[in-house]
Design a protein around this motif. Structure first.
Motif, PDB file in Angstrom:
ATOM      1  N   LEU A   1     -12.138   6.186   3.205  1.00 32.74           N
ATOM      2  CA  LEU A   1     -12.862   4.919   3.346  1.00 32.74           C
ATOM      3  C   LEU A   1     -12.210   3.840   2.478  1.00 32.74           C
ATOM      4  O   LEU A   1     -12.065   2.694   2.903  1.00 32.74           O
ATOM      5  CB  LEU A   1     -14.330   5.110   2.958  1.00 32.74           C
ATOM      6  N   ARG A   2     -11.809   4.199   1.261  1.00 30.89           N
ATOM      7  CA  ARG A   2     -11.159   3.223   0.387  1.00 30.89           C
ATOM      8  C   ARG A   2      -9.882   2.689   1.019  1.00 30.89           C
ATOM      9  O   ARG A   2      -9.596   1.477   0.975  1.00 30.89           O
ATOM     10  CB  ARG A   2     -10.840   3.870  -0.963  1.00 30.89           C
ATOM     11  N   GLN A   3      -9.089   3.580   1.612  1.00 26.99           N
ATOM     12  CA  GLN A   3      -7.850   3.149   2.253  1.00 26.99           C
ATOM     13  C   GLN A   3      -8.125   2.250   3.459  1.00 26.99           C
ATOM     14  O   GLN A   3      -7.406   1.269   3.691  1.00 26.99           O
ATOM     15  CB  GLN A   3      -7.040   4.372   2.667  1.00 26.99           C
TER      16      GLN A   3
ATOM     17  N   LEU B   1       0.840  -1.203   0.000  1.00 29.70           N
ATOM     18  CA  LEU B   1       0.000   0.000   0.000  1.00 29.70           C
ATOM     19  C   LEU B   1       0.877   1.256   0.000  1.00 29.70           C
ATOM     20  O   LEU B   1       1.399   1.661   1.041  1.00 29.70           O
ATOM     21  CB  LEU B   1      -0.927   0.000   1.227  1.00 29.70           C
ATOM     22  N   PRO B   2       1.039   1.889  -1.158  1.00 27.01           N
ATOM     23  CA  PRO B   2       1.884   3.090  -1.239  1.00 27.01           C
ATOM     24  C   PRO B   2       1.420   4.212  -0.310  1.00 27.01           C
ATOM     25  O   PRO B   2       2.243   4.932   0.258  1.00 27.01           O
ATOM     26  CB  PRO B   2       1.781   3.507  -2.712  1.00 27.01           C
ATOM     27  N   TRP B   3       0.100   4.373  -0.150  1.00 25.02           N
ATOM     28  CA  TRP B   3      -0.411   5.454   0.699  1.00 25.02           C
ATOM     29  C   TRP B   3      -0.015   5.241   2.162  1.00 25.02           C
ATOM     30  O   TRP B   3       0.188   6.205   2.903  1.00 25.02           O
ATOM     31  CB  TRP B   3      -1.929   5.582   0.571  1.00 25.02           C
ATOM     32  N   TYR B   4       0.122   3.967   2.556  1.00 20.80           N
ATOM     33  CA  TYR B   4       0.529   3.695   3.935  1.00 20.80           C
ATOM     34  C   TYR B   4       1.982   4.111   4.158  1.00 20.80           C
ATOM     35  O   TYR B   4       2.325   4.727   5.170  1.00 20.80           O
ATOM     36  CB  TYR B   4       0.349   2.199   4.238  1.00 20.80           C
ATOM     37  N   ARG B   5       2.841   3.794   3.178  1.00 23.74           N
ATOM     38  CA  ARG B   5       4.254   4.172   3.306  1.00 23.74           C
ATOM     39  C   ARG B   5       4.427   5.687   3.337  1.00 23.74           C
ATOM     40  O   ARG B   5       5.361   6.193   3.966  1.00 23.74           O
ATOM     41  CB  ARG B   5       5.055   3.588   2.137  1.00 23.74           C
ATOM     42  N   ALA B   6       3.521   6.414   2.672  1.00 24.46           N
ATOM     43  CA  ALA B   6       3.657   7.877   2.583  1.00 24.46           C
ATOM     44  C   ALA B   6       3.088   8.603   3.800  1.00 24.46           C
ATOM     45  O   ALA B   6       3.256   9.823   3.919  1.00 24.46           O
ATOM     46  CB  ALA B   6       2.965   8.381   1.311  1.00 24.46           C
ATOM     47  N   MET B   7       2.451   7.886   4.696  1.00 24.51           N
ATOM     48  CA  MET B   7       1.806   8.530   5.840  1.00 24.51           C
ATOM     49  C   MET B   7       2.827   8.893   6.909  1.00 24.51           C
ATOM     50  O   MET B   7       3.875   8.258   7.025  1.00 24.51           O
ATOM     51  CB  MET B   7       0.741   7.605   6.446  1.00 24.51           C
TER      52      MET B   7
END
Length: 398
Positions: free
Chosen positions: A98-100, A42-48
């Protein structure tokens, strides 16, 4: 969330007691594996930021622990949303979509599912797999509930915030704080701002507000709106034509007059537009045939007669004074023309000039004031302006 404790007699009598124990012992390892997989997939998780990632880790851990408790007591109603999402702050629903969240839950479930054969006691693999399938459905419903509640809370808060801004503009108390509140609602400080006033329809005010927003989106306008008492107030931005803006948003208003205030430069100045629109709305009764919507400036004569000091000042300063400064001939010609029932020939006879001279001077009146004397409505406005100007001159001489 209930914490796992020593194995009780009740747990010993559980049909899948061995699997429950093994699930408890594996919960930490499963949570770590879920976090690792999120970091990989999950790229969005790494960017958080680290703080949010730590909260997500707690949610994953709480989800696995809640599944263990649910598997131990499937017959007991469980508040899964509280068990799982209660560990995270409310702000997390703003930081994670919600999608994440669905991706996070799916990843965690997949990790547990791949470990079923390792965790389950011999012969209990299918029971654990079936329970995980049911739990996945329940956690999906719980996720939707959490985000629905968060959306409702944000909607209620935004509605209160919007009502505060609208009320401040109408009451003339708008300040920097209201500008900040408007910005939080998505107001991007457009250059052209107009306030519309009319009657609010009966029924749910939230439906009326939502109808205004839909119309604004279609017209590509920004709006801040609210129902104040029996009035529907719409602060609109993005159009330098107040009449066109009013026509595009008039649908949700109740029957009766709808008045558009003058265009102003920003939200702070919108109080002036709101006050003009309010004065026009009060004065509309004196002009039964007024168009709908109508500009507040088109109601200057009625507003002045109703006692609006701003309208009186505008009529004197924007009509009477410019005519006065343009020479006595224009004022005299206009006065005689209006007294002679708008007759060129009658005015020419009274002034001892040629009708073409009267015609030329009246064109000059139009150029100076913007109001053509040949138009019935404009002639009425000009007449009121002359009366008020003479009264103002008389007061100065006293």
């Amino acid at each position: 969330m209930r914490q796992a404790g020593p194995v009780s007699d009740a747990d010993q009598s559980h049909p899948h007691a061995a699997t429950v124990r093994r699930l408890e012992q594996s919960s930490g390892k499963l949570a770590a594996a879920a976090i690792t997989r999120m970091d990989q997939q999950l790229p969005w998780y790494r960017a958080m930021p680290p703080e949010n990632r730590s909260w997500i880790g707690l949610v994953a851990q709480a989800g696995i622990a809640a599944f263990t408790e649910w598997f131990r007591h499937p017959e007991t109603p469980q508040a899964i949303s509280t068990d799982v999402f209660g560990t995270a702050p409310r702000e997390l629903t703003r930081a994670i979509t919600l999608r994440q969240t669905v991706e996070m839950v799916r990843t965690t479930i997949e990790v547990v599912e791949t470990a079923v054969d390792e965790i389950a006691a011999p012969g209990q693999e299918e029971a654990l797999r079936s329970a995980l399938l049911v739990y996945a459905r329940e956690i999906a419903f719980a996720t939707a509930q959490v985000y629905a509640q968060a959306a409702e809370a944000r909607g209620a808060w935004d509605a209160r915030l919007e009502s505060l801004v609208v009320n401040a503009v109408v009451s003339g108390e708008a300040d920097e704080g209201d500008l900040s509140r408007a910005a939080a609602l998505g107001w991007s400080s457009p250059d052209h701002v107009t306030v519309l006033l009319g009657s609010a329809p009966n029924g749910d005010s939230e439906l009326t507000v939502e109808a205004i927003r839909r119309a604004a989106r279609y017209a590509k306008l920004q709006v801040l709106t609210g129902v104040l008492g029996k009035r529907l107030v719409v602060i609109t931005g993005g159009s330098d034509d107040p009449l066109a803006a009013a026509k595009s948003l008039i649908g949700p208003f109740a029957s009766g007059p709808v008045v558009a205030g003058p265009v102003v430069g920003d939200l702070r100045a919108a109080t002036r537009s709101a006050q003009a629109a309010a004065a026009g709305l009060r004065a509309c009764a004196a002009w039964p045939d007024a168009p709908r919507p109508v500009l507040a400036d088109d109601l200057l004569p009625e507003r002045a007669m109703a006692g609006d000091p701003v309208a009186r000042t505008l009529l004197v300063e924007e009509i009477y004074r410019p005519l006065q400064q343009s020479g006595a001939a224009l004022l005299e010609t206009l006065s005689v023309y209006l007294e002679q029932a708008s007759s060129l020939e009658g005015a020419a006879r009274m002034l001892f000039v040629h009708p073409n001279t009267v015609r030329y001077r009246l064109r000059r009146v139009t150029d100076v004031t913007g109001w053509p004397p040949s138009d019935v409505r404009s002639a009425f406005t000009l007449r009121i302006a002359l009366m008020l100007g003479r009264l103002a001159d008389g007061e100065q001489r006293v």
